[in-house]
Motif scaffolding. Structure first.
Motif, PDB file in Angstrom:
ATOM      1  N   ARG A 183      33.077  69.208  28.226  1.00 14.53           N
ATOM      2  CA  ARG A 183      32.922  67.773  28.478  1.00 14.53           C
ATOM      3  C   ARG A 183      33.934  66.968  27.657  1.00 14.53           C
ATOM      4  O   ARG A 183      34.559  66.044  28.139  1.00 14.53           O
ATOM      5  N   TYR A 238      32.760  62.104  35.624  1.00 18.53           N
ATOM      6  CA  TYR A 238      33.900  62.177  34.706  1.00 18.53           C
ATOM      7  C   TYR A 238      35.269  61.944  35.343  1.00 18.53           C
ATOM      8  O   TYR A 238      36.277  62.414  34.812  1.00 18.53           O
ATOM      9  N   ILE A 292      26.316  54.839  32.773  1.00 16.18           N
ATOM     10  CA  ILE A 292      25.334  54.154  33.620  1.00 16.18           C
ATOM     11  C   ILE A 292      23.941  54.334  33.028  1.00 16.18           C
ATOM     12  O   ILE A 292      23.198  53.382  32.815  1.00 16.18           O
ATOM     13  N   GLY A 293      23.576  55.602  32.756  1.00 14.99           N
ATOM     14  CA  GLY A 293      22.233  55.892  32.253  1.00 14.99           C
ATOM     15  C   GLY A 293      22.068  55.362  30.840  1.00 14.99           C
ATOM     16  O   GLY A 293      23.020  55.318  30.055  1.00 14.99           O
ATOM     17  N   ARG A 330      28.076  57.064  23.867  1.00 18.32           N
ATOM     18  CA  ARG A 330      27.833  57.705  25.167  1.00 18.32           C
ATOM     19  C   ARG A 330      26.397  58.232  25.117  1.00 18.32           C
ATOM     20  O   ARG A 330      25.628  57.837  24.239  1.00 18.32           O
ATOM     21  N   THR A 331      26.080  59.184  25.978  1.00 19.81           N
ATOM     22  CA  THR A 331      24.688  59.646  26.018  1.00 19.81           C
ATOM     23  C   THR A 331      24.306  60.461  24.782  1.00 19.81           C
ATOM     24  O   THR A 331      23.140  60.781  24.605  1.00 19.81           O
ATOM     25  N   HIS A 372      27.544  68.458  33.159  1.00 15.34           N
ATOM     26  CA  HIS A 372      27.285  66.999  33.133  1.00 15.34           C
ATOM     27  C   HIS A 372      28.598  66.210  33.219  1.00 15.34           C
ATOM     28  O   HIS A 372      28.895  65.380  32.362  1.00 15.34           O
TER      29      HIS A 372
HETATM   30  O1  LIG Z   1      26.979  57.494  33.139  1.00  7.30           O
HETATM   31  C1  LIG Z   1      26.046  58.287  32.921  1.00  7.30           C
HETATM   32  O2  LIG Z   1      24.852  57.962  32.949  1.00  7.30           O
HETATM   33  C2  LIG Z   1      26.351  59.689  32.609  1.00  7.30           C
HETATM   34  O3  LIG Z   1      25.533  60.553  32.690  1.00  7.30           O
HETATM   35  C3  LIG Z   1      27.738  59.964  32.183  1.00  7.30           C
HETATM   36  O4  LIG Z   1      28.637  60.171  33.160  1.00  7.30           O
HETATM   37  C4  LIG Z   1      27.781  61.083  31.185  1.00  7.30           C
HETATM   38  O5  LIG Z   1      28.294  60.509  30.093  1.00  7.30           O
HETATM   39  P1  LIG Z   1      28.394  61.020  28.614  1.00  7.30           P
HETATM   40  O6  LIG Z   1      27.398  62.077  28.333  1.00  7.30           O
HETATM   41  O7  LIG Z   1      29.788  61.419  28.439  1.00  7.30           O
HETATM   42  O8  LIG Z   1      28.051  59.828  27.865  1.00  7.30           O
END
Ligand SMILES: O=C(O)C(=O)[C@H](O)COP(=O)(O)O
Ligand code: NAI
Length: 357
Positions: free
Chosen positions: A347, A262, A68-69, A45-46, A258
């Protein structure tokens, strides 16, 4: 074959167990070079920075981020090292749109911002911005969109023509950011909302940031809140997460950890995309679609009750109450304001949230 997986990616475990590979689950921020040295794939994840220092001595040939990011992935290094990588475009865009819808309803209910008298500026017309614009339009807001990269490509803007960030600063009562975090290039977004931007605001707008914290300069935003250049702030993404600025937390109308993306629907979309990418890369059989859990009976019963008691004269209130029952960001905000040191915990143990029922 061995896969290292962030242990806070929900709903993915069953599908992975059916792949017949070795899977090691770890806290994302703790995944280090020794953990991935003998791994073939990494699902993150991030919270895991994927670059040469992590992957340089490994045999990893595939990296997927269930987000996404992808500003935590060194894409230049991936290319140089021949590592295939993927993100999940659009996976949680409806979840962020749900967050925005609830925020706009709360601004109407609690701050008197009637949609039909509100102009919203959307910065970034990608997967998320497009859905947020549709939500705002359906509520009766006037929508302005700023997306210079899309404007240069000759893309179509559904709301007249693309405007500049200066136009947005001059005209809008609500300004919401839906851009990736980029630090170089002509349209870099690092501190896109910086001192000059806040100085140029004309309508004392509400600022919403669900993109990445560093898209807005936190210090400049706090000054703008104190100097009444900005009326209110709704902040989901923060500079230096999880060590967030407590002055901004205190001043923000809505402050969430953040979690705009979710919803269980968004999480499951990401899982399915990641599993498909992994199976394609390694020639594995896809174990089948993951589905999100159902809402508990008490929630659906309450929603049915709201619909059944509907009075044609207050249809709008019923629709608002249904949307806020499905998701009310003030609940997440209250928790974070009480215990900001629990940012990552909130989170990691996020309650079930669905976009539909
Ligand atoms: O998808 C993204 O870009 C996000 O920012 C996520 O929703 C946050 O994701 P994690 O921090 O849980 O990887
Ligand atoms: N808070 C959360 O839980 C979530 C946050 N996000 C964040 O939202 C960002 C946007 O997501 P998507 O819409 O799916 O991305 P996307 O890639 O589909 O769209 C981004 C848009 O921003 C535009 N853009 C780039 N630079 C710009 C600039 N300087 N000014 C104006 N527009 C610019 C691009 O042309 C593109 O149209 C993600 O990169 C991620 O960082 C995404 C999902 C969940």
């Amino acid at each position: 074959m061995k896969i290292v997986i962030d242990d806070k990616i929900p709903y993915i475990h069953d599908a992975v167990s059916r792949l017949g590979v070795e899977a090691v689950y770890m806290q994302g921020s703790k995944i280090g070079p020794a953990d991935v040295r003998d791994a073939d794939a990494l699902i993150v994840r991030t919270r895991t920075r994927c670059d040469e220092s992590l992957l340089g001595n490994s045999r990893v040939s595939f990296v997927a981020t269930a987000t996404i990011g992808y500003d935590h992935i060194d894409t230049e290094y991936m290319k140089k090292a021949g590592i295939e990588w993927m993100n999940c475009p659009g996976c949680n865009s409806s979840s962020v749109a749900q967050y925005l819808k609830s925020v706009l309803l709360l601004l109407w209910r609690d701050k008197g911002m009637s949609p039909t008298h509100t102009t919203i500026g959307i910065v970034g017309q990608g997967h998320v911005g497009t859905k947020v614009a549709a939500v705002a339009e359906s509520m009766g807001m006037q929508v302005l969109v700023c997306d210079p990269p899309k404007a240069e490509e000759g893309a179509e803007c559904r709301y007249g023509k693309f405007v500049t960030l200066e136009d947005i600063a001059r005209e809008c009562d609500i300004i919401t950011f839906h851009v990736p975090l980029t630090r170089c290039g002509k349209h870099a977004t690092y501190h896109l909302a910086g001192q000059d931007f806040f100085d140029s605001l004309q309508q004392c707008p509400v600022i919403i940031n669900t993109s990445r914290g560093a898209v807005a300069d936190g210090n400049a935003l706090i000054d703008a809140l104190y100097n009444n250049k900005v009326k209110d702030a709704v902040i989901d993404t923060w500079e230096n997460e999880p060590d967030i600025d407590l002055r901004l937390l205190d001043k923000a109308y809505i402050a969430t950890p953040h979690i705009a993306g979710y919803s269980a629907d968004g999480k499951v979309n990401a899982d399915n995309m990641v599993i498909e990418g992994l199976c394609n890369h390694f020639g594995l059989d896809n174990p089948g679609k993951i589905m999100p859990p159902e809402l508990p009976y008490n929630v659906t019963a309450h929603l049915k009750e709201l619909l059944e008691c509907r009075n044609p004269n207050n249809e709008e209130c019923v629709n608002r109450d249904i949307a806020l029952t499905l998701y009310n960001p003030l609940n997440d905000s209250t928790n974070l304001k009480k215990a900001p040191d629990r940012f990552e915990e909130f989170r990691g143990n996020y309650p079930l949230r669905r976009e539909k029922w």
